[in-house]
Design a protein around this motif. Sequence first.
Motif, PDB file in Angstrom:
ATOM      1  N   LEU A 208       0.823  -1.207   0.000  1.00 14.34           N
ATOM      2  CA  LEU A 208       0.000   0.000   0.000  1.00 14.34           C
ATOM      3  C   LEU A 208       0.857   1.258   0.000  1.00 14.34           C
ATOM      4  O   LEU A 208       1.857   1.356   0.731  1.00 14.34           O
ATOM      5  N   ASP A 209       0.444   2.246  -0.799  1.00 10.22           N
ATOM      6  CA  ASP A 209       1.121   3.540  -0.855  1.00 10.22           C
ATOM      7  C   ASP A 209       1.031   4.226   0.510  1.00 10.22           C
ATOM      8  O   ASP A 209      -0.067   4.391   1.068  1.00 10.22           O
ATOM      9  N   ILE A 210       2.166   4.638   1.054  1.00  9.14           N
ATOM     10  CA  ILE A 210       2.215   5.228   2.398  1.00  9.14           C
ATOM     11  C   ILE A 210       1.465   6.548   2.449  1.00  9.14           C
ATOM     12  O   ILE A 210       0.719   6.827   3.403  1.00  9.14           O
ATOM     13  N   GLU A 211       1.643   7.385   1.437  1.00  7.38           N
ATOM     14  CA  GLU A 211       0.949   8.684   1.410  1.00  7.38           C
ATOM     15  C   GLU A 211      -0.559   8.491   1.429  1.00  7.38           C
ATOM     16  O   GLU A 211      -1.296   9.201   2.140  1.00  7.38           O
ATOM     17  N   PHE A 212      -1.036   7.502   0.671  1.00  7.34           N
ATOM     18  CA  PHE A 212      -2.482   7.247   0.649  1.00  7.34           C
ATOM     19  C   PHE A 212      -2.958   6.747   2.004  1.00  7.34           C
ATOM     20  O   PHE A 212      -4.023   7.159   2.481  1.00  7.34           O
ATOM     21  N   ALA A 213      -2.197   5.842   2.620  1.00  9.06           N
ATOM     22  CA  ALA A 213      -2.599   5.307   3.923  1.00  9.06           C
ATOM     23  C   ALA A 213      -2.783   6.432   4.934  1.00  9.06           C
ATOM     24  O   ALA A 213      -3.752   6.437   5.712  1.00  9.06           O
ATOM     25  N   GLN A 214      -1.890   7.389   4.939  1.00  8.38           N
ATOM     26  CA  GLN A 214      -1.974   8.490   5.890  1.00  8.38           C
ATOM     27  C   GLN A 214      -3.123   9.431   5.544  1.00  8.38           C
ATOM     28  O   GLN A 214      -3.818   9.930   6.439  1.00  8.38           O
ATOM     29  N   ALA A 215      -3.357   9.649   4.246  1.00  7.90           N
ATOM     30  CA  ALA A 215      -4.497  10.466   3.830  1.00  7.90           C
ATOM     31  C   ALA A 215      -5.809   9.781   4.197  1.00  7.90           C
ATOM     32  O   ALA A 215      -6.776  10.440   4.612  1.00  7.90           O
ATOM     33  N   ARG A 217      -6.279   7.671   6.692  1.00  9.94           N
ATOM     34  CA  ARG A 217      -6.449   7.779   8.140  1.00  9.94           C
ATOM     35  C   ARG A 217      -7.022   9.148   8.515  1.00  9.94           C
ATOM     36  O   ARG A 217      -7.936   9.245   9.346  1.00  9.94           O
ATOM     37  N   ARG A 218      -6.514  10.215   7.905  1.00 10.55           N
ATOM     38  CA  ARG A 218      -7.031  11.563   8.182  1.00 10.55           C
ATOM     39  C   ARG A 218      -8.489  11.688   7.747  1.00 10.55           C
ATOM     40  O   ARG A 218      -9.322  12.261   8.463  1.00 10.55           O
ATOM     41  N   PHE A 219      -8.798  11.142   6.565  1.00 11.11           N
ATOM     42  CA  PHE A 219     -10.163  11.212   6.055  1.00 11.11           C
ATOM     43  C   PHE A 219     -11.130  10.498   6.996  1.00 11.11           C
ATOM     44  O   PHE A 219     -12.233  11.001   7.280  1.00 11.11           O
ATOM     45  N   CYS A 220     -10.740   9.342   7.471  1.00 13.89           N
ATOM     46  CA  CYS A 220     -11.593   8.592   8.400  1.00 13.89           C
ATOM     47  C   CYS A 220     -11.819   9.377   9.687  1.00 13.89           C
ATOM     48  O   CYS A 220     -12.949   9.451  10.203  1.00 13.89           O
ATOM     49  N   ASP A 221     -10.771   9.978  10.214  1.00 12.00           N
ATOM     50  CA  ASP A 221     -10.897  10.762  11.445  1.00 12.00           C
ATOM     51  C   ASP A 221     -11.831  11.951  11.247  1.00 12.00           C
ATOM     52  O   ASP A 221     -12.642  12.272  12.121  1.00 12.00           O
ATOM     53  N   GLU A 222     -11.709  12.609  10.098  1.00 13.22           N
ATOM     54  CA  GLU A 222     -12.516  13.803   9.830  1.00 13.22           C
ATOM     55  C   GLU A 222     -13.988  13.474   9.618  1.00 13.22           C
ATOM     56  O   GLU A 222     -14.858  14.333   9.826  1.00 13.22           O
ATOM     57  N   ASN A 223     -14.278  12.242   9.213  1.00 12.24           N
ATOM     58  CA  ASN A 223     -15.654  11.877   8.869  1.00 12.24           C
ATOM     59  C   ASN A 223     -16.248  10.794   9.770  1.00 12.24           C
ATOM     60  O   ASN A 223     -17.279  10.208   9.437  1.00 12.24           O
ATOM     61  N   ASN A 224     -15.595  10.551  10.906  1.00 14.10           N
ATOM     62  CA  ASN A 224     -16.097   9.560  11.878  1.00 14.10           C
ATOM     63  C   ASN A 224     -16.324   8.192  11.243  1.00 14.10           C
ATOM     64  O   ASN A 224     -17.330   7.524  11.491  1.00 14.10           O
ATOM     65  N   ILE A 225     -15.369   7.810  10.403  1.00 13.59           N
ATOM     66  CA  ILE A 225     -15.389   6.504   9.756  1.00 13.59           C
ATOM     67  C   ILE A 225     -14.281   5.657  10.376  1.00 13.59           C
ATOM     68  O   ILE A 225     -13.191   6.159  10.668  1.00 13.59           O
ATOM     69  N   LEU A 226     -14.544   4.391  10.588  1.00 16.57           N
ATOM     70  CA  LEU A 226     -13.561   3.505  11.190  1.00 16.57           C
ATOM     71  C   LEU A 226     -12.662   2.876  10.113  1.00 16.57           C
ATOM     72  O   LEU A 226     -13.103   2.658   8.981  1.00 16.57           O
ATOM     73  N   LEU A 227     -11.438   2.597  10.495  1.00 12.34           N
ATOM     74  CA  LEU A 227     -10.456   2.009   9.575  1.00 12.34           C
ATOM     75  C   LEU A 227     -10.067   0.625  10.062  1.00 12.34           C
ATOM     76  O   LEU A 227      -9.522   0.470  11.163  1.00 12.34           O
ATOM     77  N   ILE A 250       0.554   4.732  10.589  1.00 13.64           N
ATOM     78  CA  ILE A 250      -0.829   4.940  11.031  1.00 13.64           C
ATOM     79  C   ILE A 250      -1.203   3.895  12.078  1.00 13.64           C
ATOM     80  O   ILE A 250      -0.509   2.884  12.237  1.00 13.64           O
ATOM     81  N   GLU A 251      -2.300   4.170  12.774  1.00 12.81           N
ATOM     82  CA  GLU A 251      -2.883   3.185  13.676  1.00 12.81           C
ATOM     83  C   GLU A 251      -4.313   2.898  13.229  1.00 12.81           C
ATOM     84  O   GLU A 251      -5.114   3.830  13.118  1.00 12.81           O
ATOM     85  N   PRO A 252      -4.639   1.651  12.955  1.00 15.89           N
ATOM     86  CA  PRO A 252      -6.017   1.310  12.585  1.00 15.89           C
ATOM     87  C   PRO A 252      -6.911   1.302  13.821  1.00 15.89           C
ATOM     88  O   PRO A 252      -6.428   1.301  14.959  1.00 15.89           O
ATOM     89  N   ASP A 253      -8.222   1.279  13.575  1.00 17.50           N
ATOM     90  CA  ASP A 253      -9.177   1.158  14.679  1.00 17.50           C
ATOM     91  C   ASP A 253      -9.420  -0.298  15.045  1.00 17.50           C
ATOM     92  O   ASP A 253      -9.580  -0.642  16.207  1.00 17.50           O
ATOM     93  N   LEU A 254      -9.446  -1.157  14.032  1.00 20.44           N
ATOM     94  CA  LEU A 254      -9.590  -2.600  14.230  1.00 20.44           C
ATOM     95  C   LEU A 254      -8.570  -3.306  13.347  1.00 20.44           C
ATOM     96  O   LEU A 254      -8.253  -2.837  12.252  1.00 20.44           O
ATOM     97  N   ILE A 255      -8.079  -4.448  13.815  1.00 21.90           N
ATOM     98  CA  ILE A 255      -7.068  -5.220  13.096  1.00 21.90           C
ATOM     99  C   ILE A 255      -7.553  -6.663  12.994  1.00 21.90           C
ATOM    100  O   ILE A 255      -7.949  -7.263  14.008  1.00 21.90           O
ATOM    101  N   LEU A 256      -7.508  -7.202  11.791  1.00 18.18           N
ATOM    102  CA  LEU A 256      -7.901  -8.589  11.558  1.00 18.18           C
ATOM    103  C   LEU A 256      -6.662  -9.474  11.548  1.00 18.18           C
ATOM    104  O   LEU A 256      -5.678  -9.170  10.870  1.00 18.18           O
ATOM    105  N   LEU A 257      -6.724 -10.587  12.273  1.00 17.15           N
ATOM    106  CA  LEU A 257      -5.588 -11.497  12.400  1.00 17.15           C
ATOM    107  C   LEU A 257      -6.018 -12.918  12.050  1.00 17.15           C
ATOM    108  O   LEU A 257      -7.176 -13.288  12.188  1.00 17.15           O
ATOM    109  N   GLY A 258      -5.037 -13.710  11.633  1.00 17.10           N
ATOM    110  CA  GLY A 258      -5.307 -15.112  11.321  1.00 17.10           C
ATOM    111  C   GLY A 258      -4.032 -15.764  10.827  1.00 17.10           C
ATOM    112  O   GLY A 258      -2.931 -15.386  11.217  1.00 17.10           O
ATOM    113  N   LYS A 259      -4.174 -16.764   9.976  1.00 13.32           N
ATOM    114  CA  LYS A 259      -3.067 -17.474   9.335  1.00 13.32           C
ATOM    115  C   LYS A 259      -1.952 -17.843  10.313  1.00 13.32           C
ATOM    116  O   LYS A 259      -2.073 -18.814  11.039  1.00 13.32           O
ATOM    117  N   SER A 260      -0.855 -17.064  10.376  1.00 16.57           N
ATOM    118  CA  SER A 260       0.307 -17.472  11.179  1.00 16.57           C
ATOM    119  C   SER A 260       0.168 -17.204  12.672  1.00 16.57           C
ATOM    120  O   SER A 260       1.141 -17.328  13.411  1.00 16.57           O
TER     121      SER A 260
END
Length: 416
Positions: A208-215, A217-227, A250-260
């Motif tokens: 994932l593009d780092i600049e997009f990931a940070q943008a 995260r900001r968009f989600c914070d500004e619009n009360n959307i979870l990441l 960035i820090e996500p709000d929820l993280i999905l785990l599995g596999k290893s």
Amino acid sequence: MSRETISQSISIVHPISLSHGKNAEVWDTSGKRYIDFVGGIGVLNLGHCHPGVVEAIRDQATQLTHYAFNAAPHAPYIELMDRLTAFMPVDYPVSGMLTNSGAEAAENALKIVRGATGRTAVIAFDGAFHGRTLATLNLNGKVAPYKQKVGVLPGPVYHLPYPSADNGVTCAEALKAMDRLFSVEIDVNDVACFIIEPVQGEGGFLALDIEFAQALRRFCDENNILLIIDEIQSGFGRTGERFAFSRLGIEPDLILLGKSIAGGVPLGAVVGRKALMDNLPKGGLGGTYSGNPIACAAALATLYAMTDEHLKTWGLQQEEAIVSRYQTWCAQGLTPYLGRLTGVGAMRGIELANADGTPASKQLTQLLGLARDAGLLLMPSGKSRHIIRLLAPLTIEPAVLEEGLDILEACLKQLD
């Protein structure tokens, strides 16, 4: 050995029957040895039959093989959640729940975000893969074969281009598509969450593009959307860090785990901000087998082995070996079908492409067979099934890794 009793809707990459394995090597029922660059599709970061994991399974099997945690809590579940939440590289209070798989973790995450936001719409990404259950099928950014003949899926779900240097989609292009989505397709106030992989797995090991990931995260914070960040395949050291989202800043709000997460024993988890994880009514989360004691014991042993020092060393060793070999192949002009090297850390893909840049899917199919005959198991990925995804155990012995790369090199030479 007959396979007539097995559904023919299950697609099999390698038509062999495995008998046993040790670290990065497996043997079939005829006794033939293979070097394993599949790792159970990213499940075996610690290799086959890791001694610590095997010992933990044996010990737990003599004490308690099962109890449904929602009926009566058991110690392995409690101890694992304490260790797992401490393992998460975030600065906020964390809680979570255990599941049977990554797909089940994704399903529960959707329930959690609906409960927390009162919204239902989800934004996912082209090329995404989040599971094979009914709700996760809708999240996947690919129709064939997952969504074919299934009919109407739960929604609403919308998809955006996945920006990555590995696929040529820029941050600006993805943001422009996002602006269009909210101008034309859906009100931003109806969106509960974005769900995204920090490195796409099925999509071809695209970082994932780092600049997009940070943008984002900001968009989600500004619009009360979870990441939601899906670390099911990229987590537990595959990129050289505990989790791939750390490289994004960035820090996500929820993280999905599995596999290893549990050394090969079925287990998954959804973890994140405690306030989110606690928002559903009592009984809203849970499951009969979720957090089985044996799986918990295996996961505890896995986390014990995954120190930051180990993960960095394992990741660097594997990354350096793969990148060095790939660069040599490019310099030698090994094959006209050698395309880009995708991914980050030890989570690497090798693209096969024709001279005009189109996917060389036929050659990848040929490569799978050539490599298997020579004693190397590989796994395809990418929309056109034209990218080899390298998922050797992080614990692979250097000599075995080099042997596997030697086989891959010899087989690439034979492509026609």
